[in-house]
Design an enzyme around this catalytic site. Structure first.
Site, PDB file in Angstrom:
ATOM      1  N   CYS A  68       0.801  -1.235   0.000  1.00  0.00           N
ATOM      2  CA  CYS A  68       0.000   0.000   0.000  1.00  0.00           C
ATOM      3  C   CYS A  68       0.832   1.283   0.000  1.00  0.00           C
ATOM      4  CB  CYS A  68      -0.943   0.005   1.195  1.00  0.00           C
ATOM      5  SG  CYS A  68      -2.175  -1.309   1.178  1.00  0.00           S
ATOM      6  N   HIS A 122      -1.531   6.112   2.310  1.00  0.00           N
ATOM      7  CA  HIS A 122      -1.437   5.160   3.409  1.00  0.00           C
ATOM      8  C   HIS A 122      -1.287   5.959   4.699  1.00  0.00           C
ATOM      9  CE1 HIS A 122      -0.857   1.186   5.104  1.00  0.00           C
ATOM     10  NE2 HIS A 122       0.043   1.731   5.903  1.00  0.00           N
TER      11      HIS A 122
END
Length: 321
Positions: A68, A122
């Site tokens: 991510c 993120h």
């Protein structure tokens, strides 16, 4: 460039009117291109498929890295990980790679009001512990309060007790706060649409990041009805390939923290998951994807309800599959 068919990118340009167009960016976490619009029949995703039918669908798009933090830093700065120097979930590109202008920051610098809902950057150290606010966003980013229960024992087991599982169909009313993160994100995004519709002269960039179908596979139980277990099949490569380089093998350490996986007593690092559990995981991945698809449908209806569809560009994508 790593060849990962996990990044999909659907763009629909509706009716171009005078002035600046609004932008709705929808990002689904860990979504593979296993969708009807990509020819994958088992998935039931009518809202995404409808969007795709009215869009430019990209069939050769690739994630820069299959995790991510690096992936999101890459597509939101338009730079590869070897430029951002983000290879994990703990590195902030502005401190390590450079003070790069991000996609939402570019819109903000050019007169747009920018909103972040759910998981776009993120969260945490990978985005400066602020989701890159105030550089990228006009207001502090919104995170659903129920995301704090990601590692909580909220999954009902056959013995009536609650567990911290990977496979986790739930009754929403029984959940903490009687809701789920993506449901909260949808409602917050719809509220933003209602608010911005009152000021049509002010263009907006609204980014909505859904957590599903990322693990844990926690979603409203009723979505299981779409995928009877006897219709689910194993993946074509369900076990360790004999000539796979060991460095390419992921021992799925994050899954092993979960109660349902612990109960399987799978050997580390190469022990295969029992076939029955593999089927349960695939069933729940499909169900979680359909759940996310319904959230996308609500966003599209929200644009219609607030007369924003004709002036809004819509981008739908997965972060890295």
């Amino acid at each position: 460039m790593n060849i990962w068919h996990g990044l999909l990118f659907l763009l629909v340009l509706l009716t171009i009117s005078e002035g600046k167009l609004n932008v709705l960016l929808i990002v689904a976490d860990d979504l593979r291109p296993s969708l009807g619009c990509y020819g994958y029949e088992p998935l039931i995703t009518p809202n995404i498929d409808l969007l795709a039918s009215q869009s430019v669908v990209f069939n050769r798009t690739y994630a820069q890295q299959a995790i991510c933090g690096p992936s999101r830093a890459s597509f939101l700065t338009s730079r590869r990980p070897n430029t951002t120097h983000v290879y994990d979930q703990h590195t902030y590109w502005r401190k390590r790679g450079g003070n790069f202008t991000t996609l939402p920051q570019h819109f903000k610098n050019n007169g747009y009001v920018t909103f972040s809902v759910g998981k776009i950057f993120h969260p945490g150290a990978a985005s400066g512990k602020t989701d890159d606010y105030p550089y990228s966003w006009s207001v502090p980013p919104y995170h659903p309060s129920t995301q704090q229960y990601k590692m909580a024992k909220v999954c009902p087991g056959p013995d009536g007790k609650l567990y911290m599982n990977i496979v986790c169909p739930v009754d929403v009313i029984a959940m903490p706060e009687k809701t789920l993160p993506d449901l909260q994100s949808t409602q917050h995004a719809l509220q933003i649409m209602q608010n911005v519709s009152r000021f049509p002269e002010q263009p907006f960039f609204l980014a909505v990041g859904y957590h599903k179908p990322h693990i844990p596979l926690k979603y409203p139980r009723e979505y299981l009805n779409l995928y009877p277990l006897d219709k689910i099949h194993l993946a074509p490569d369900p076990s360790l390939p004999p000539k796979l380089p060991l460095v390419a093998w992921n021992p799925w350490a994050d899954l092993r923290e979960r109660d349902d996986v612990k109960m399987l007593n799978v050997s580390f690092p190469y022990g295969p998951l029992p076939k029955h559990y593999q089927l349960l995981v695939r069933q729940s991945y499909y169900a979680a994807t359909s759940y996310m698809d319904d959230q996308v449908g609500q966003l599209l209806k929200g644009l219609d309800q607030h007369n924003l569809s004709s002036t809004t560009v819509i981008v739908f994508m997965g972060d890295h599959g």
